[in-house]
Motif scaffolding. Structure first.
Motif, PDB file in Angstrom:
ATOM      1  N   MET A 102       0.826  -1.211   0.000  1.00 25.80           N
ATOM      2  CA  MET A 102       0.000   0.000   0.000  1.00 25.80           C
ATOM      3  C   MET A 102       0.849   1.244   0.000  1.00 25.80           C
ATOM      4  SD  MET A 102      -3.360  -0.565   2.304  1.00 25.80           S
ATOM      5  CE  MET A 102      -2.775  -1.534   3.643  1.00 25.80           C
ATOM      6  N   LYS A 126      -5.938 -15.876  16.034  1.00 26.52           N
ATOM      7  CA  LYS A 126      -4.944 -16.909  15.802  1.00 26.52           C
ATOM      8  C   LYS A 126      -3.560 -16.293  15.630  1.00 26.52           C
ATOM      9  CE  LYS A 126      -7.824 -18.825  12.679  1.00 26.52           C
ATOM     10  NZ  LYS A 126      -8.238 -19.686  11.549  1.00 26.52           N
ATOM     11  N   LYS A 127      -3.522 -15.109  15.016  1.00 23.38           N
ATOM     12  CA  LYS A 127      -2.236 -14.475  14.755  1.00 23.38           C
ATOM     13  C   LYS A 127      -1.760 -13.698  15.979  1.00 23.38           C
ATOM     14  CE  LYS A 127      -2.801 -15.399  10.346  1.00 23.38           C
ATOM     15  NZ  LYS A 127      -1.922 -15.973   9.372  1.00 23.38           N
ATOM     16  N   VAL A 175      -7.019  -7.758  14.885  1.00 24.67           N
ATOM     17  CA  VAL A 175      -6.176  -8.842  14.402  1.00 24.67           C
ATOM     18  C   VAL A 175      -6.859 -10.168  14.661  1.00 24.67           C
ATOM     19  CG1 VAL A 175      -3.885  -9.831  14.527  1.00 24.67           C
ATOM     20  CG2 VAL A 175      -4.226  -7.440  15.085  1.00 24.67           C
ATOM     21  N   ASP A 176      -6.689 -11.085  13.760  1.00 20.67           N
ATOM     22  CA  ASP A 176      -7.211 -12.426  13.920  1.00 20.67           C
ATOM     23  C   ASP A 176      -6.601 -13.021  15.196  1.00 20.67           C
ATOM     24  OD1 ASP A 176      -7.756 -15.141  13.715  1.00 20.67           O
ATOM     25  OD2 ASP A 176      -7.466 -15.163  11.555  1.00 20.67           O
ATOM     26  N   THR A 194       3.059  -7.656   3.874  1.00 15.84           N
ATOM     27  CA  THR A 194       2.773  -8.997   3.392  1.00 15.84           C
ATOM     28  C   THR A 194       3.938  -9.962   3.381  1.00 15.84           C
ATOM     29  OG1 THR A 194       3.066  -8.196   1.162  1.00 15.84           O
ATOM     30  CG2 THR A 194       0.827  -8.313   1.979  1.00 15.84           C
ATOM     31  N   HIS A 195       5.135  -9.460   3.598  1.00  9.90           N
ATOM     32  CA  HIS A 195       6.250 -10.410   3.575  1.00  9.90           C
ATOM     33  C   HIS A 195       6.800 -10.579   4.980  1.00  9.90           C
ATOM     34  CE1 HIS A 195       6.319 -10.736  -0.754  1.00  9.90           C
ATOM     35  NE2 HIS A 195       5.873  -9.509  -0.728  1.00  9.90           N
ATOM     36  N   THR A 196       6.217 -11.539   5.669  1.00 15.62           N
ATOM     37  CA  THR A 196       6.602 -11.784   7.051  1.00 15.62           C
ATOM     38  C   THR A 196       8.041 -12.270   7.107  1.00 15.62           C
ATOM     39  OG1 THR A 196       4.405 -12.746   7.097  1.00 15.62           O
ATOM     40  CG2 THR A 196       5.682 -12.839   9.116  1.00 15.62           C
ATOM     41  N   PRO A 197       8.794 -11.787   8.090  1.00 17.57           N
ATOM     42  CA  PRO A 197      10.148 -12.348   8.230  1.00 17.57           C
ATOM     43  C   PRO A 197      10.035 -13.839   8.517  1.00 17.57           C
ATOM     44  CG  PRO A 197       9.583 -10.951  10.101  1.00 17.57           C
ATOM     45  CD  PRO A 197       8.524 -10.749   9.076  1.00 17.57           C
ATOM     46  N   ALA A 198      10.997 -14.622   8.083  1.00 14.16           N
ATOM     47  CA  ALA A 198      10.920 -16.075   8.226  1.00 14.16           C
ATOM     48  C   ALA A 198      10.757 -16.452   9.692  1.00 14.16           C
ATOM     49  CB  ALA A 198      12.180 -16.717   7.658  1.00 14.16           C
ATOM     50  N   PRO A 199      10.049 -17.523   9.970  1.00 12.22           N
ATOM     51  CA  PRO A 199       9.804 -17.899  11.371  1.00 12.22           C
ATOM     52  C   PRO A 199      11.129 -18.092  12.106  1.00 12.22           C
ATOM     53  CG  PRO A 199       9.215 -19.672   9.875  1.00 12.22           C
ATOM     54  CD  PRO A 199       9.498 -18.490   9.042  1.00 12.22           C
ATOM     55  N   SER A 217      -2.020 -14.311  18.978  1.00 13.10           N
ATOM     56  CA  SER A 217      -1.400 -15.100  20.037  1.00 13.10           C
ATOM     57  C   SER A 217       0.039 -15.457  19.701  1.00 13.10           C
ATOM     58  CB  SER A 217      -2.211 -16.355  20.332  1.00 13.10           C
ATOM     59  OG  SER A 217      -2.521 -17.025  19.135  1.00 13.10           O
ATOM     60  N   ARG A 218       0.479 -15.242  18.449  1.00  9.09           N
ATOM     61  CA  ARG A 218       1.877 -15.492  18.177  1.00  9.09           C
ATOM     62  C   ARG A 218       2.665 -14.235  17.893  1.00  9.09           C
ATOM     63  NH1 ARG A 218       1.452 -16.428  12.599  1.00  9.09           N
ATOM     64  NH2 ARG A 218       3.706 -16.501  12.515  1.00  9.09           N
TER      65      ARG A 218
END
Lengths: 340, 433
Positions: free
Chosen positions: B1, B189-190, B186-187, B217-222, B192-193
């Motif tokens: 955006m 599910k998300k 926020v959802d 949209t590009h989350t850093p790798a887990p 909580s992490r």
């Protein structure tokens, strides 16, 4: 740590070899193969029914096999079974915990299940003797939230959880039969294959895994997404898997070719996919997004052929009935809509 | 955006921003709703106004630009004026503003004593609620509000107008008008992490901090925990096994997908209209009544020829298949297959008895409905039956399934019984209408 380095190198080496092996069978791409097929015409589905009754965000819905009934779960702490044709509520089940994230309808129609932040999967018997719907079992063993559950039969159910595992339960004894561990991130969603022998799970480690129920092993792993996989489903022939992710794309992976076939994306779509469902023939893919819309994709040509716009908030769940006649969407605006 | 916003703000090709003269004063730094829509259609490959409005409304709801005279963050294609939000307040800075900040803001508003800054009903309610909640801290909050009001008074009038509106828009995103969509939701599910270290927990009004932006949209790798030796070895074993798997050629896969969709397209109500009509459209449940009746329509019978699974899936198909096999005195295979499917669904306490029954009926020596299984499966099954579980007959069932598929099923499809079903119903359905 010389040995660790060795092992790491070996693992990476193997992964590279697999990438190569996958390239070997790429004698064409799906796009090239269907170049001669015409795009499916514009698909226009209209809202035929709106199911009103929930008082808060709807998080999940699931069709029953009889094609008219469905169950939905909402943050208002209720599980409602709807007759979608008449819009009547067949059952309104109050839940102990209002933080519910998923619900499922048993293929027999005798039971429904739900779960969420309580880390448990609660099974409700719809056909109790005195007509009351009561909790039949509470399956507790997960150490994380319950993100999804699906019945195999009245005796077995599979659940996926934020603790990164999936579990196959025996409902009658209330015990875990098999634990499927392997994901490195929260499992967000699962789907059972049409022949009930396997299931797939999508997780926050950006991969989808195919599991053999009987052998309790992970048969295949698919990667490629750049963010959490929120939704997953089988292509109707059972040979391919569809995933939807926060990276705003959906992907189609084939089990026999062991790789990604195509990605469904568009520069105008900037928000995550929350849910998905294929149409009966598999030609269409209906996917719900954070931007309150559902996009309809031609699965072979990977182009958008329709939009379902009617919700005033995020579309959180979607399902196509087993005879393919209707699509149901559930949203954070507390309504469910039936489209066709 | 944010890429799109940057383009919009570009001096040469962006949206023209201007100062508009109104009754008594100038309205600085604005552009109209239709300006945005026009620009989007021209620059973003958008086909129609509806989609531009949708996209624009979403961007407004997230707070990137806002209507200057309304709390409700939507985009209208008309002369309504909008302003860009300052980057400090962009959502990408991951604000999670505290209620104390909101209290300071509302308090400050009441001090500024201007008609246009009067609190809306919902804001007044919020202020009252916060006053009760923060009763002990209120003196402190009041002081902060006073201090800010003083600073604001010293600012240039025009600059103040702009900053005020931007601040108000920020709160419209994080404390929306009741009834509006809250884009900061926020959802669960998300949430909580969310251990996202980039979340700005400092006060909105605190010292300017070094805000980092990142693309949503590009989350850093887990966060990968360093793998243990055991895990690495597991991975190696897994990938080693995967390396040798057989992979089908893409061309074959594509062909089979295409063939499947083509075969089933006439059964897909979203593409081909159904006959009789779709109950949701016509409110006529005839199509379901037909399905439930014992007399299968032609289209349904045709589907059985697509593959053995279609016959086995359909209750009437199974019945017809069984009837045909019984007429040939070869129904034991199908009956065995059906019995095994059934036992897999039984509650675990009933399984051992059923397994014994199936064994006696189909596999034991002298069994009344003896089936022919290869010796390997037979031996394995004999072992399984001693400690019976749901999958005791899995190997035998696979073998029988293959036999049925190549032998009994093909005979069924070629049989006159099936052909009759395929033809006869055509005439009957004509009479129905």
């Amino acid at each position: 740590m010389g040995e660790m380095e060795e092992l790491r190198k070996e693992a990476d080496n193997l992964k590279d070899q697999i990438t190569e092996a996958r390239k070997v069978v790429q004698d064409t791409t799906l796009q090239e193969a269907v170049a001669g097929t015409t795009l499916v015409g514009r698909v226009q589905l209209k809202t035929r029914k709106t199911l009103r009754g929930h008082l808060a965000k709807i998080y999940a819905m699931h069709w029953g096999t009889d094609t008219k009934l469905c169950v939905s779960a909402s943050q208002d702490g209720k599980l409602i079974v709807w007759d979608t044709l008449t819009t009547n509520k067949v059952n309104a089940i109050p839940l102990k915990s209002s933080w519910v994230m998923t619900c499922a309808y048993a293929p027999s129609g005798n039971m429904v299940a739900c779960g969420g932040l309580d880390n448990m999967c609660s099974i409700y018997n719809l056909k109790g003797k005195d007509g009351n719907v009561k909790v039949m079992r509470e399956l507790a063993a997960h150490t994380g939230y319950l993100s999804c559950c699906r019945f195999l039969s009245d005796s077995e159910i599979i659940t996926s959880s934020g603790d990164c595992t999936c579990i196959l339960w025996d409902i009658e004894t209330g015990t875990e039969k098999t634990i499927f561990a392997g994901h490195l991130g929260d499992c967000m969603s699962l789907a059972v294959s049409p022949d009930f022998k396997m299931f797939i799970s999508g997780a926050c480690d950006f991969t989808a895994k195919l599991w053999d129920i009987r052998e309790a092993t992970c048969r295949q792993t698919f990667s490629g997404h750049e963010s959490d996989i929120n939704a997953i489903g089988f292509f109707p022939n059972g040979n391919a898997v569809i995933t939807g992710s926060d990276d705003a794309t959906c992907k189609l992976y084939d089990l026999r070719a062991d790789q990604e076939l195509i990605t469904y994306q568009d520069s105008g779509i900037m928000c995550g996919v929350t849910s998905l469902a294929p149409s009966l023939s598999g030609r269409l893919l209906l996917a719900g997004y954070d931007d309150f819309n559902v996009n309809i994709w031609d699965m072979l040509k990977a182009e958008r052929v329709g939009v379902l716009a009617g919700h005033d908030n995020r579309v959180s769940c979607i399902g196509v009935s087993s005879d393919g006649m209707a699509c149901c969407t559930g949203s954070w605006d507390s309504f469910l809509k039936i489209w066709n | 955006m944010e890429d799109v916003i940057a383009r919009m703000q570009d001096e040469k090709n962006g949206i023209p921003i201007r100062t508009v003269k109104s009754f008594l004063s100038k309205i600085p730094s604005v552009f109209s709703g239709s300006d945005i829509v026009q620009w989007m259609i021209k620059n973003l490959n958008i086909e129609d106004q509806v989609e531009a409005l949708h996209l624009g409304t979403l961007m407004a709801a997230h707070g990137y630009f806002f209507p200057i005279s309304d709390h409700v963050l939507t985009l209208k294609d008309d002369g309504t004026f909008y302003r860009f939000q300052t980057p400090y307040f962009w959502p990408s800075n991951c604000w999670e503003p505290e209620n104390t900040d909101y209290a300071v803001y509302l308090c400050k508003r009441t001090m500024q004593n201007k008609a246009r800054l009067e609190l809306a009903d919902y804001e007044a309610e919020s202020l009252a609620r916060l006053q009760r909640a923060f009763a002990r801290k209120w003196e402190f909050i009041f002081m902060q509000a006073e201090a800010q009001a003083k600073v604001d008074k010293k600012r240039d009038k025009i600059e103040r107008k702009i900053l005020d509106s931007q601040e108000r828009a920020f709160w419209d995103v994080h404390r929306p008008v009741p009834g509006c969509v809250n884009t900061t939701e926020v959802d669960i599910k998300k949430s909580s992490r969310m251990k996202n270290p980039q979340k700005t927990r400092k006060s909105v009004y605190g010292p300017q901090n070094d805000v980092r932006t990142h693309s949503p949209t590009h989350t850093p790798a887990p966060e990968a925990k360093p793998a243990t030796e055991e895990q690495l070895q597991d991975q190696i074993n897994y990938w080693g096994g995967q390396l040798d798997r057989h992979r089908l050629k893409m061309s074959k896969v594509a062909e089979s997908l295409l063939a499947y969709t083509e075969q089933y397209v006439e059964y897909d109500p979203f593409i081909t209209s159904t006959d009789p009509s779709n109950p949701w459209i016509s409110d006529d449940t005839a199509v379901w009544e037909l399905e439930a009746s014992k007399e299968p329509g032609q289209q349904r019978v045709k589907r059985w020829a697509f593959g053995i699974n279609e016959v086995l899936k359909d209750q009437v198909g199974r019945e017809q298949f069984l009837k045909f096999l019984e007429s040939e005195f070869s129904s034991e295979n199908l009956r065995f297959w059906l019995a095994v499917q059934e036992v897999k669904k039984r509650p675990i306490r009933e399984v051992p008895t059923r397994v014994q029954e199936i064994w006696q009926e189909f596999l034991a020596s002298g069994a009344p409905s003896a089936i022919n299984v290869d010796s390997k499966s037979y031996d394995k099954t004999t072992q399984n039956v001693k400690d019976p579980g749901r999958y005791a007959f899995e190997d035998a069932q696979d073998h029988i399934f293959k036999l049925m598929k190549s032998d009994s099923y093909s005979r069924f499809i070629r049989s006159s019984a099936y052909q009759e079903l395929l033809q006869a119903k055509k005439k009957k359905s004509k009479n129905l209408f």
